[in-house]
Scaffold this motif. Sequence first.
Motif, PDB file in Angstrom:
ATOM      1  N   GLY A  14       0.803  -1.222   0.000  1.00  0.00           N
ATOM      2  CA  GLY A  14       0.000   0.000   0.000  1.00  0.00           C
ATOM      3  C   GLY A  14       0.831   1.264   0.000  1.00  0.00           C
ATOM      4  N   ASP A  15       2.024   1.211  -0.566  1.00  0.00           N
ATOM      5  CA  ASP A  15       2.942   2.356  -0.604  1.00  0.00           C
ATOM      6  C   ASP A  15       2.585   3.262  -1.789  1.00  0.00           C
ATOM      7  N   ILE A  43      -4.129  -6.289  -7.974  1.00  0.00           N
ATOM      8  CA  ILE A  43      -3.388  -6.471  -6.721  1.00  0.00           C
ATOM      9  C   ILE A  43      -3.889  -5.506  -5.656  1.00  0.00           C
ATOM     10  N   ALA A  44      -4.075  -4.243  -6.032  1.00  0.00           N
ATOM     11  CA  ALA A  44      -4.551  -3.244  -5.069  1.00  0.00           C
ATOM     12  C   ALA A  44      -5.944  -3.605  -4.549  1.00  0.00           C
ATOM     13  N   ALA A  45      -6.807  -4.102  -5.437  1.00  0.00           N
ATOM     14  CA  ALA A  45      -8.160  -4.492  -5.027  1.00  0.00           C
ATOM     15  C   ALA A  45      -8.120  -5.708  -4.111  1.00  0.00           C
ATOM     16  N   ARG A  46      -7.259  -6.679  -4.433  1.00  0.00           N
ATOM     17  CA  ARG A  46      -7.147  -7.894  -3.621  1.00  0.00           C
ATOM     18  C   ARG A  46      -6.685  -7.563  -2.207  1.00  0.00           C
ATOM     19  N   TRP A  55      -6.691   6.036  -7.130  1.00  0.00           N
ATOM     20  CA  TRP A  55      -5.677   6.729  -7.924  1.00  0.00           C
ATOM     21  C   TRP A  55      -5.454   6.018  -9.266  1.00  0.00           C
ATOM     22  N   ILE A  56      -5.364   4.696  -9.253  1.00  0.00           N
ATOM     23  CA  ILE A  56      -5.153   3.948 -10.502  1.00  0.00           C
ATOM     24  C   ILE A  56      -6.322   4.157 -11.450  1.00  0.00           C
ATOM     25  N   LEU A  57      -7.550   4.185 -10.916  1.00  0.00           N
ATOM     26  CA  LEU A  57      -8.721   4.394 -11.774  1.00  0.00           C
ATOM     27  C   LEU A  57      -8.728   5.784 -12.406  1.00  0.00           C
TER      28      LEU A  57
END
Length: 327
Positions: A14-15, A43-46, A55-57
Amino acid sequence: MRMNRELFEALESGDVANIQRLHRQNSHVLLEVTFQGDTSLHIAAREGHLPIVEWILRVKPSLAGARNKDRNTPLHEAAKCGNRELVRILLLRKTNSAYYCNMFGETALIIACRYGHVETVRLLLETRSYNDLGEMRRSFRVAAHGRYPDVAKAILQNPIKPQLFRRLRLVLREWDTYEDVAKNVLHKFTELRRRTTIFHNLYDAVHGGHPEIVEAVLNSPAWKDHLMTKEDIPGTWTCAIHEAAILGRWDIINEFMSRWPHCVEIRSSDHKSVLHFAVEYNQFEIVRNLLLIKSPRKVIDWVSRDHDCFYNTSLHLAAKNGVDPQV
């Protein structure tokens, strides 16, 4: 493009700052994937990292519909994680991803039911613009297997074609816990045979560890039909004898074999035998007893040549899963 290790570790931990730094250095870094086909959003969702997902979205909105090798979307991973807010954000970005199935025929709703995330289930039910009755029934059955009565009630409270759910509601009125239903199955065996959308009698009796129900089913004329009952995921299935091997119930396997000696040859949809499942789940007693009933030549064929659809023999599974050396 294969994902570099620094990005992978930043996503898991989560960095956010490190991820943003890597993105500034290379604008395509978020499009890299792991060996399993997971994108940075998977990965972030998992891991349940909501700020990273948001942020990715914003930076790469197209990743909302990306699929990995199991054809899971980030929404599938979020449903498994059970983070309601994370699921909501992903649905806002790509609403129709709620209808996407992975390679096992599972939608995000079915996965949320499998892990007992009742709030996520309610959100997914509210979001869907139409309802597939077959999916609702599969979701209900998954909740029943997982012993999640709150999830099952959430599904039945969803306002879809109530008349078609009459049978399910009749069972739910008597259902405080899964154990209460199982306790009454023996007395209501004839009635429950008509309710195959909820209880596949023999499979569920083995799964719940109810030998008296197993005996009642085996004494019925069509018990072989119950032994071959399919699982809830379309295209994939196991049967009651496989479930007995997974749970280490040699007494139940022996009961099956006394009526049908060749039932140990039954294969699952991925061509696994009873021995495969016993090895995979580290059930030493089952493995030993199965090998003792075979001739030496048959044992060699069964152990070293008999493979599943991925060409794994029992020896491959033993080595792969690091099972007990006795096995």
